[in-house]
Scaffold this active site. Structure first.
Site, PDB file in Angstrom:
ATOM      1  N   CYS A  90       0.824  -1.211   0.000  1.00  0.00           N
ATOM      2  CA  CYS A  90       0.000   0.000   0.000  1.00  0.00           C
ATOM      3  C   CYS A  90       0.861   1.265   0.000  1.00  0.00           C
ATOM      4  O   CYS A  90       1.584   1.528   0.970  1.00  0.00           O
ATOM      5  CB  CYS A  90      -0.909  -0.045   1.233  1.00  0.00           C
ATOM      6  N   CYS A 119       0.146   3.711   2.846  1.00  0.00           N
ATOM      7  CA  CYS A 119       0.651   3.127   4.102  1.00  0.00           C
ATOM      8  C   CYS A 119       2.149   3.392   4.240  1.00  0.00           C
ATOM      9  O   CYS A 119       2.636   3.741   5.326  1.00  0.00           O
ATOM     10  CB  CYS A 119       0.411   1.616   4.142  1.00  0.00           C
TER      11      CYS A 119
END
Length: 146
Positions: free
Chosen positions: A68, A71
């Site tokens: 991600c 993230c």
């Protein structure tokens, strides 16, 4: 002296009891003798999550995954916050790929998702990454007193 509070060790995950006024005195774990506060997020999974989530010390959880992009961008902001917010709260990371049962238990539908847990209950949730000042403001507005 105040009533003792419980918190889990970030190293061995054993529960410790100590007076709240000792939180900022560099306490050590009664079991493994390591520092109870390391200034860094602790990695949690299914085996050790409950010890931290059920403690009297608030737990801020970052549900994330290695693939991600947001993230990865948020990771340094979260790590820096751990050094600033301890001992008011513990910061933890849960890899949703490695701990799929936790992601399902908390109905994580997008990542990153941030949760604040206190004494086993979710008290706040936020989806998405934040810049440092907004993240600190969110923490200040949502962290319960330990």
């Amino acid at each position: 002296m105040s009533e003792p509070m419980t918190l889990a060790c970030p190293h061995c995950h054993r529960r410790n009891r100590l007076p709240a006024e000792r939180l900022d005195q560099a306490p050590r774990c009664g079991a493994c003798k390591e520092a109870l506060f390391s200034g860094a997020p602790v990695d949690l999974g299914g085996a050790n999550f409950n010890a931290h989530a059920n403690a009297d010390l608030p737990l801020v959880v970052d549900f994330w995954a290695s693939w991600c992009g947001p993230c990865q961008q948020f990771a340094p902001v979260f790590a820096q916050a751990a050094g600033n917010i301890e001992p008011r709260a513990r910061l933890a990371k849960v890899d949703t790929e490695a701990a799929q049962e936790l992601a399902a238990r908390f109905a994580i539908r997008s990542i990153p998702t941030l949760l604040i847990m206190h004494r086993g209950k979710e008290v706040a949730r936020l989806n998405g990454a934040l810049p440092p000042s907004d993240f600190q403001r969110w923490l200040d507005g949502n962290l319960p007193s330990a």
